[in-house]
Design a protein around this motif. Structure first.
Motif, short mmCIF file in Angstrom:
data_model
loop_
_atom_site.label_atom_id
_atom_site.label_comp_id
_atom_site.label_asym_id
_atom_site.label_seq_id
_atom_site.Cartn_x
_atom_site.Cartn_y
_atom_site.Cartn_z
N SER A 1 -65.25 -21.49 -2.87
CA SER A 1 -64.60 -22.00 -4.07
C SER A 1 -65.46 -21.78 -5.30
O SER A 1 -64.96 -21.43 -6.38
CB SER A 1 -64.28 -23.49 -3.90
N ASP A 2 -66.77 -21.95 -5.14
CA ASP A 2 -67.72 -21.73 -6.23
C ASP A 2 -67.65 -20.28 -6.72
O ASP A 2 -67.63 -20.01 -7.92
CB ASP A 2 -69.13 -22.05 -5.74
N THR B 1 -73.03 -12.60 -1.88
CA THR B 1 -72.94 -11.92 -0.58
C THR B 1 -74.17 -12.25 0.25
O THR B 1 -75.29 -11.97 -0.18
CB THR B 1 -72.83 -10.40 -0.76
N PRO B 2 -74.01 -12.83 1.44
CA PRO B 2 -75.17 -13.15 2.29
C PRO B 2 -75.96 -11.90 2.62
O PRO B 2 -75.41 -10.87 3.00
CB PRO B 2 -74.52 -13.73 3.56
N SER C 1 -65.78 -17.09 3.71
CA SER C 1 -64.87 -17.89 4.54
C SER C 1 -65.30 -17.90 6.00
O SER C 1 -64.93 -18.78 6.76
CB SER C 1 -63.44 -17.34 4.45
N GLN C 2 -66.10 -16.89 6.40
CA GLN C 2 -66.48 -16.74 7.80
C GLN C 2 -67.92 -17.13 8.08
O GLN C 2 -68.44 -16.83 9.15
CB GLN C 2 -66.26 -15.28 8.23
N GLN C 3 -68.59 -17.76 7.10
CA GLN C 3 -69.96 -18.20 7.33
C GLN C 3 -69.99 -19.21 8.48
O GLN C 3 -69.35 -20.25 8.42
CB GLN C 3 -70.55 -18.83 6.07
N LYS D 1 -74.35 -23.09 10.66
CA LYS D 1 -74.23 -24.51 10.30
C LYS D 1 -75.47 -25.03 9.59
O LYS D 1 -75.40 -25.97 8.80
CB LYS D 1 -73.97 -25.35 11.56
N ALA D 2 -76.63 -24.43 9.87
CA ALA D 2 -77.85 -24.88 9.20
C ALA D 2 -77.80 -24.56 7.71
O ALA D 2 -78.47 -25.20 6.91
CB ALA D 2 -79.06 -24.19 9.83
N LEU D 3 -77.00 -23.58 7.36
CA LEU D 3 -76.87 -23.19 5.96
C LEU D 3 -75.45 -23.43 5.48
O LEU D 3 -74.95 -22.71 4.62
CB LEU D 3 -77.26 -21.71 5.79
N ASP D 4 -74.78 -24.39 6.08
CA ASP D 4 -73.38 -24.65 5.75
C ASP D 4 -73.24 -25.10 4.30
O ASP D 4 -73.89 -26.03 3.86
CB ASP D 4 -72.83 -25.73 6.69
N TYR D 5 -72.41 -24.43 3.58
CA TYR D 5 -72.17 -24.76 2.18
C TYR D 5 -70.69 -24.56 1.92
O TYR D 5 -70.26 -23.49 1.49
CB TYR D 5 -73.00 -23.85 1.27
N PRO D 6 -69.88 -25.56 2.25
CA PRO D 6 -68.42 -25.39 2.19
C PRO D 6 -67.90 -25.06 0.80
O PRO D 6 -66.81 -24.52 0.66
CB PRO D 6 -67.89 -26.75 2.67
N ALA D 7 -68.68 -25.37 -0.24
CA ALA D 7 -68.21 -25.10 -1.60
C ALA D 7 -68.49 -23.68 -2.06
O ALA D 7 -68.08 -23.29 -3.15
CB ALA D 7 -68.85 -26.09 -2.57
N ALA D 8 -69.17 -22.88 -1.24
CA ALA D 8 -69.59 -21.54 -1.67
C ALA D 8 -68.40 -20.67 -2.04
O ALA D 8 -68.41 -19.99 -3.07
CB ALA D 8 -70.42 -20.87 -0.58
#
Length: 202
Positions: A81-82, A112-113, A67-69, A72-79
């Motif tokens: 929820s996925d 986990t990043p 939720s705190q990613q 922006k270069a690696l933005d993946y809004p579905a992560a």
């Protein structure tokens, strides 16, 4: 439950499969402390509570990280929820003895990043393995990688297995510098052919 229904649903199945709700209800509502007839029963109950607590923290912390990613270069809004959809299938349809290690693997190694990968020049450590960019874009969400399947118990089990086959396949394909034609053919519309294979098997 009110502010994050997806997270609540996963945690509900985590607690339910370990038998925590009835125990908690007896203690909090009826003010009754359970008594066990053998040491083995007591140890089993303690292990269930420990697993439930570990799984709850693992899912909640991974959810918060995604939720705190802010990259922006690696933005993946579905992560996020996925992750929660995958975790729900695992929590709901996996045997209780397998659920704990599978949820740990899903959260730590895949979502986990910075975890689940050896240091590499081609793999950025700030992005989860499950959403590693490929060919300048992102993979389709795991929930869209199964293809068209009928409903039923075998399909539910296949969906819980999917992340553990799909993510390694993505990693292999995404990290190959010179993909062979055979490897390139495994990628269809932003997903691998793993989901199609599972769909045919079910």
């Amino acid at each position: 439950k009110k502010h994050d229904k997806e997270l609540f649903t996963v945690l509900k199945f985590v607690q339910k499969k370990e038998g925590v709700p009835p125990l908690a209800k007896r203690v909090t509502r009826d003010n009754v402390v359970p008594i066990y007839d053998s040491r083995r029963s007591l140890i089993k109950a303690c292990q269930s509570i420990e697993r439930a607590l570990s799984e709850t923290l693992t899912v909640a912390i991974t959810n918060a990280l995604l939720s705190q990613q802010k990259d922006k270069a690696l933005d993946y809004p579905a992560a996020r929820s996925d992750f929660l959809k995958s975790a729900r299938h695992v929590a709901e349809h996996t045997h209780v003895n397998d659920k704990h290690p599978l949820l740990l693997l899903l959260a730590r190694a895949f979502f986990t990043p910075g975890f689940g990968k050896f240091p590499s020049r081609c793999l950025p450590l700030s992005v989860p393995a499950a959403v590693l960019p490929v060919q300048g874009t992102f993979w389709k969400p795991l929930s869209e990688s199964m293809g068209k399947v009928q409903s039923g118990g075998s399909v539910a089990f296949a969906k819980s297995v999917l992340p553990y086959l799909e993510v390694p396949a993505r990693l292999v394909l995404a990290t190959k510098k010179n993909s062979k034609p055979a490897s390139a053919a495994l990628v269809v519309d932003g997903r691998t052919s793993v989901g199609d294979l599972l769909a045919r098997l079910t």
